[in-house]
Design an enzyme around this catalytic site. Structure first.
Site, PDB file in Angstrom:
ATOM      1  N   ILE A   1       0.162 -21.670  27.979  1.00  0.00           N
ATOM      2  CA  ILE A   1       0.002 -20.245  27.566  1.00  0.00           C
ATOM      3  C   ILE A   1      -1.089 -19.611  28.088  1.00  0.00           C
ATOM      4  CG2 ILE A   1      -0.200 -18.803  25.319  1.00  0.00           C
ATOM      5  CD1 ILE A   1       1.571 -21.056  23.989  1.00  0.00           C
TER       6      ILE A   1
ATOM      7  N   ARG B   1      -2.413 -22.101  16.067  1.00  0.00           N
ATOM      8  CA  ARG B   1      -2.134 -22.618  14.847  1.00  0.00           C
ATOM      9  C   ARG B   1      -3.107 -21.911  13.835  1.00  0.00           C
ATOM     10  NH1 ARG B   1       2.104 -23.252  16.280  1.00  0.00           N
ATOM     11  NH2 ARG B   1       3.340 -25.361  16.039  1.00  0.00           N
TER      12      ARG B   1
ATOM     13  N   ASP C   1      -0.090 -14.649  14.677  1.00  0.00           N
ATOM     14  CA  ASP C   1       1.449 -14.955  14.536  1.00  0.00           C
ATOM     15  C   ASP C   1       1.570 -16.128  13.519  1.00  0.00           C
ATOM     16  OD1 ASP C   1       4.318 -14.548  15.425  1.00  0.00           O
ATOM     17  OD2 ASP C   1       4.106 -16.184  16.419  1.00  0.00           O
TER      18      ASP C   1
ATOM     19  N   GLU D   1       3.778 -21.378   5.826  1.00  0.00           N
ATOM     20  CA  GLU D   1       4.741 -20.446   6.029  1.00  0.00           C
ATOM     21  C   GLU D   1       6.295 -20.811   5.359  1.00  0.00           C
ATOM     22  OE1 GLU D   1       2.928 -19.869  10.706  1.00  0.00           O
ATOM     23  OE2 GLU D   1       4.963 -20.612  10.579  1.00  0.00           O
TER      24      GLU D   1
ATOM     25  N   HIS E   1       5.296 -15.877  12.742  1.00  0.00           N
ATOM     26  CA  HIS E   1       5.667 -16.875  13.705  1.00  0.00           C
ATOM     27  C   HIS E   1       6.812 -16.694  14.487  1.00  0.00           C
ATOM     28  CE1 HIS E   1       4.341 -21.285  14.138  1.00  0.00           C
ATOM     29  NE2 HIS E   1       5.104 -20.994  14.965  1.00  0.00           N
TER      30      HIS E   1
END
Length: 317
Positions: A156, A236, A260, A265, A283
């Site tokens: 990424i 994270r 995100d 969650e 997310h």
């Protein structure tokens, strides 16, 4: 016969599985059970009780849960990160854990770019105000000519570096493995973490969650950043120390934050969502058809390879 369970694929459909190239291979190796729902924990454990392999989606496999799965030999999270598995206890039990690297690097980097643009151009803020009957010209910040600091230069991070260069940004990177060859390959300059934080207009977090990266960004780090700087997180949530983050945002110690990911969650009524210098998404950076198919392909191949005696993408504690 070995048993493979996909116990909670509630965010996929059967149509996704038709694009999995190793699906027939996996079914030849094991009895496969797949469920397209989100079960409660007791149902989840019932589905997995005799499983040799689990394709792990959202349940946190703690020490207690692992102890209740005596047949388990391999866990394959549908993610790059393996923070949903107690790795130390899995190792103690002889359970192999395989992650899913690189399945959607460009997809998630594009989402990170979208978060960055939403922050610096006030896009979501302006949208909310227009819907509330207001017409305010929100002042934005240019990307071109600014400095993009990326923490982590894996899949990424390298995609983000390419995007930053294409937009005319000065791209600097912090990594544990700097080299002249890597700097040249990615068109970046490597910096120590403090130097990156001091000099960046935008900081993108692109690291895997480990003991070393947990709370990597806290009070001291926020004090190093420019008051005009933005922090973007699709890594994270635990990479950022939350109380220090909230303090920095409320005091305008940094200009804004986009994320995100959350520590818990789904996250409802989170204090971050009450701040006007924050952009939040649930997310979903990975969630495109191409990346979703890529994820299912990697996990299916991981499980099949393990059952054939050739484990791949193994992560240890």
């Amino acid at each position: 016969m070995k048993k493979v369970v996909w116990p909670d694929l509630y965010d996929f459909t059967l149509a996704n599985m038709h694009h999995v190239k190793d699906w027939d291979r996996l079914n030849e190796l094991a009895a496969v059970e797949i469920y397209f729902d989100k079960p409660d924990l007791s149902t989840y454990l019932e589905r997995c009780k005799d499983a040799t392999a689990i394709a792990l989606n959202w349940v946190h496999l703690t020490k207690d849960l692992l102890d209740q799965l005596p047949s388990l030999e391999v866990v394959c999270p549908l993610a790059v990160s393996v923070n949903l598995v107690d790795l130390i206890h899995a190792d103690n039990l002889g359970i192999t854990v395989c992650n899913a690297p690189n399945y959607g690097d460009s997809t998630m980097a594009e989402h990170a770019l979208g978060l960055m643009l939403s922050l610096c151009r006030g896009i979501t803020k302006a949208d909310r105000e227009i819907r509330a009957g207001k017409w305010n010209l929100v002042e934005g910040t240019d990307l071109r000519g600014s400095t993009l600091g990326i923490i982590g230069i894996g899949g990424i991070g390298s995609e983000l570096a390419a995007m930053g260069n294409a937009l005319g940004m000065n791209v600097i990177v912090h990594t544990k493995r700097p080299s002249n060859e890597r700097a040249k390959a990615h068109g970046v300059q490597f910096k120590e973490l403090d130097e990156l934080l001091i000099g960046s207009d935008f900081v993108q977090l692109a690291v895997t969650l480990t003991d070393e990266t947990t709370h990597l960004i806290g009070k001291r780090e926020f004090e190093l950043m420019k008051p005009s700087a933005y922090l973007i997180n699709i890594s994270r949530a635990q990479v950022v120390e939350e109380s220090s983050l909230l303090e920095a945002l409320r005091a305008r110690r940094i200009a804004g934050y986009a994320t995100d990911v959350f520590e818990k969650e789904p996250s409802y009524n989170h204090p971050l969502a009450t701040l006007d210098n924050v952009v939040v998404t649930p997310h979903m950076a990975w969630n495109t058809p191409r990346a979703g198919r890529g994820l299912l392909n990697v996990v299916t191949s991981n499980i099949a390879s393990f059952l054939e005696g050739n484990p791949r993408n193994v992560v240890s504690s």
